[in-house]
Design a protein around this motif. Structure first.
Motif, PDB file in Angstrom:
ATOM      1  N   MET A 378       0.828  -1.205   0.000  1.00 19.32           N
ATOM      2  CA  MET A 378       0.000   0.000   0.000  1.00 19.32           C
ATOM      3  C   MET A 378       0.865   1.259   0.000  1.00 19.32           C
ATOM      4  O   MET A 378       0.566   2.239  -0.692  1.00 19.32           O
ATOM      5  N   THR A 390      -7.734  -5.113  -4.189  1.00 23.88           N
ATOM      6  CA  THR A 390      -7.593  -6.226  -3.262  1.00 23.88           C
ATOM      7  C   THR A 390      -8.575  -7.326  -3.634  1.00 23.88           C
ATOM      8  O   THR A 390      -9.723  -7.056  -3.992  1.00 23.88           O
ATOM      9  N   MET A 419      -5.507   1.836   4.667  1.00 23.05           N
ATOM     10  CA  MET A 419      -6.490   1.916   3.590  1.00 23.05           C
ATOM     11  C   MET A 419      -7.307   3.203   3.706  1.00 23.05           C
ATOM     12  O   MET A 419      -7.700   3.796   2.699  1.00 23.05           O
ATOM     13  N   SER A 426      -8.947   2.867  -4.502  1.00 24.58           N
ATOM     14  CA  SER A 426      -8.865   1.474  -4.084  1.00 24.58           C
ATOM     15  C   SER A 426     -10.186   0.768  -4.385  1.00 24.58           C
ATOM     16  O   SER A 426     -11.264   1.344  -4.225  1.00 24.58           O
ATOM     17  N   ALA A 428     -11.986  -3.089  -3.627  1.00 22.76           N
ATOM     18  CA  ALA A 428     -11.930  -4.395  -2.977  1.00 22.76           C
ATOM     19  C   ALA A 428     -12.910  -5.327  -3.670  1.00 22.76           C
ATOM     20  O   ALA A 428     -14.041  -4.934  -3.974  1.00 22.76           O
ATOM     21  N   ALA A 445     -12.294   0.026   1.211  1.00 22.55           N
ATOM     22  CA  ALA A 445     -11.903   0.597  -0.082  1.00 22.55           C
ATOM     23  C   ALA A 445     -12.912   1.641  -0.543  1.00 22.55           C
ATOM     24  O   ALA A 445     -13.993   1.783   0.022  1.00 22.55           O
ATOM     25  N   ASP A 446     -12.549   2.356  -1.603  1.00 21.64           N
ATOM     26  CA  ASP A 446     -13.467   3.336  -2.190  1.00 21.64           C
ATOM     27  C   ASP A 446     -14.677   2.664  -2.811  1.00 21.64           C
ATOM     28  O   ASP A 446     -15.776   3.207  -2.806  1.00 21.64           O
ATOM     29  N   THR A 448     -16.453  -1.435  -3.154  1.00 21.54           N
ATOM     30  CA  THR A 448     -16.404  -2.853  -2.818  1.00 21.54           C
ATOM     31  C   THR A 448     -17.371  -3.588  -3.721  1.00 21.54           C
ATOM     32  O   THR A 448     -18.554  -3.226  -3.802  1.00 21.54           O
ATOM     33  N   ARG A 540     -14.607   8.692   0.564  1.00 23.87           N
ATOM     34  CA  ARG A 540     -14.294   7.479   1.329  1.00 23.87           C
ATOM     35  C   ARG A 540     -14.736   7.651   2.775  1.00 23.87           C
ATOM     36  O   ARG A 540     -15.331   6.751   3.378  1.00 23.87           O
TER      37      ARG A 540
END
Length: 560
Positions: A378, A390, A419, A426, A428, A445-446, A448, A540
């Motif tokens: 990261m 991720t 994170m 990001s 996930a 994450a931003d 998912t 986020r």
């Protein structure tokens, strides 16, 4: 007729490991690697540059030629005489050669040490040359490659040589601030002040097989502690097992690996083509499913794993290893690669398919070294401005005694903090099981998303049943209560989109599933990359703030 000593020396080479006699021309054609045992012989700086850089694709940077003698040092000979002798013997001005050029077509600056010149010792001229190479990399906005071969700081220059350790690391720090990739290649031997400075202060540390790296030499250690040293002490292979270097790379593969690493510094020449968004974003579009059946499907050993998805969706992927502290957790994998030409950092939990492979991967349950490795990656993503992806498939963090002794809870909390603080986008993706805090450590994450047959839960159904009903056989009941299936999770706003799976599941057509995942990542990252950093982080914050918010209107506004 026997061979004379002079003929032997010129035409034949002895392998220092297996003692085989090798025809010298053949030895040089094989990059000075023994064809019988794989021993990697020493290379001069010029040989190394020819080996790594594209043919006619490099130029030598202006060197630092000096007879600086701060102490007027004399042992059996005055220091200036030793310098002159080394120059006559090697044809080099100093113990390092600095060049700029291309490796696999990608720009780089390199500082390459030569052990023949006073044991590759780090003196003031060497330190200055390395700093100038770093300045050139900064000016050109290209990665810096450092090839080490040294016995340590140059004693004849006293504490001035010692100061070169700080001087070179400070230069690397400026590259960190500028977002310039640094790669260290450790060759044999690398000790003392070089090992404790620029050789190990880089983003990525590679080593040749059998190379030795350490602060104190084995003879000094053995004499100091008066103990026999373990087999393989300070070798690249042992360092790799202990999580201290990223990879042990045979010499013949080095140029290819370096070329792939250098690609992460490149700026995409064009955006990926516009494609339809493959994600389902309305819970009503997902069929209602039996939650316990969803659990069984998520755990199906035939499902594609993180490494399989990575191999299908990324080009030029290079896996990086180790937490740089004590170990390389096999349950957590990660590295850098290209997603439709855009460099990204990918981190995932890896289970494997067979019982033997799963046991070797701790059944996908990461330990503290694994979360430290994730933290390393990261930080690298943040430094280079690369999006983070991720891939989550874990029943949870490893629950062992050793994991607790090493601070499992602390490491998960630190992963969540990292994170939260990322300056880059990001995403996930839950590809199988998403179990508890061990999954969330990679899931903050931003965006998912999850596969349709995946699950995401605060605890396993068996664990919930054992605690609340005192009966693990009530796991199906617990699964129904936990809201762990993709439809329920989208309704709760925990996931932003769901990827449909072919037939009975992703394992029926892994390539098609990977293609859909690739499309979802490209589509999602395109939106996130368009946001300024402050807006990205603000969104986020708002997103995570809304979960369980007392004010239902706030939750509806943020989650959707």
């Amino acid at each position: 007729m026997g061979l004379s000593g002079e003929t032997l020396e010129k035409e034949w080479t002895w392998c220092r490991r297996c003692t085989a006699l090798i025809y010298t021309k053949r030895f040089h054609r094989s990059a000075c690697v023994c064809p019988d045992c794989g021993w990697h012989g020493p290379l001069s700086a010029r040989q190394r540059v020819h080996q790594l850089f594209d043919e006619d694709g490099w130029t030598v940077l202006e060197g630092v030629h000096t007879t600086y003698d701060p102490l007027g040092f004399v042992d059996s000979h005055p220091y200036p005489h030793r310098l002159a002798a080394a120059r006559d013997r090697t044809g080099m001005d100093e113990a390092v050669m600095c060049v700029r050029g291309t490796i696999e077509g990608r720009g780089a600056v390199a500082a390459v040490m030569d052990f023949r010149f006073m044991g590759g010792s780090l003196g003031s001229a060497v330190g200055e040359a390395i700093v100038r190479a770093a300045d050139t990399a900064l000016e050109d906005r290209v990665p810096l490659v450092l090839v080490s071969a040294s016995g340590g700081a140059r004693m004849q220059e006293g504490v001035v040589a010692l100061m070169q350790m700080a001087k070179t690391v400070e230069a690397l720090t400026r590259l960190d601030e500028a977002g310039i990739l640094t790669v260290s290649l450790v060759s044999d031997p690398t000790y003392g002040g070089v090992a404790a400075s620029f050789a190990t202060a880089c983003d990525v540390i590679l080593s040749e097989p059998g190379a030795r790296l350490g602060f104190a030499g084995p003879r000094v250690i053995a004499q100091t502690i008066r103990e026999d040293l373990p087999e393989g002490f300070q070798t690249a292979e042992t360092l790799f097992e202990n999580g201290l270097i990223d990879e042990v790379v045979p010499r013949t593969l080095l140029r290819s690996i370096l070329g792939r690493l250098l690609a992460v510094q490149q700026t995409p020449t064009e955006d990926p083509p516009e494609t339809p968004d493959p994600l389902l974003r309305d819970p009503a579009l997902l069929p209602e499913r039996d939650p316990w059946q969803a659990v069984q499907q998520a755990r199906d050993l035939r499902r594609p794993t993180a490494l399989e998805y990575i191999s299908l969706i990324l080009e030029d992927f290079v896996e990086l290893h180790g937490d740089r502290v004590r170990a390389d957790c096999p349950a957590l994998v990660g590295g850098v690669g290209l997603l439709c030409g855009r460099p990204v950092v990918v981190i995932g939990t890896e289970k494997g398919h067979t019982p033997q492979a799963m046991a070797g991967r701790n059944f996908g349950m990461a330990s503290p070294p694994g979360y430290r490795k994730a933290g390393r990656l990261m930080r690298l993503a943040d430094k280079l401005g690369l999006p983070v992806v991720t891939l989550i498939d874990t029943p949870g963090a490893h629950p062992g005694v050793q994991a607790e002794q090493q601070g499992q809870a602390l490491r998960i909390a630190e992963s969540l903090r990292q994170m939260a603080e990322l300056r880059v986008p990001s995403v996930a993706v839950v590809i199988g099981e998403g179990g508890s805090g061990g999954a969330l450590a990679l899931g903050f994450a931003d965006r998912t998303v999850m596969c349709a047959n995946a699950t995401y839960s605060v605890i396993s159904p068996e664990g919930c049943a054992a605690i609340l009903w005192n009966d693990r056989d009530e796991a199906p009941t617990a699964a129904a209560k936990l809201g762990l299936d993709s439809r329920s999770l989208m309704r709760l706003g925990v996931v932003d989109g769901v990827l449909s799976e072919p037939g009975e599941g992703a394992h029926e057509d892994p390539a098609a599933m990977a293609g859909a995942l690739r499309g979802a990542l490209i589509h999602t990252l395109r939106d996130l990359l368009a946001l300024p950093e402050e807006e990205l982080r603000s969104r986020r914050h708002d997103r995570i703030r809304a979960f369980g918010a007392p004010d239902a209107r706030l939750a509806e506004e943020v989650i959707g």
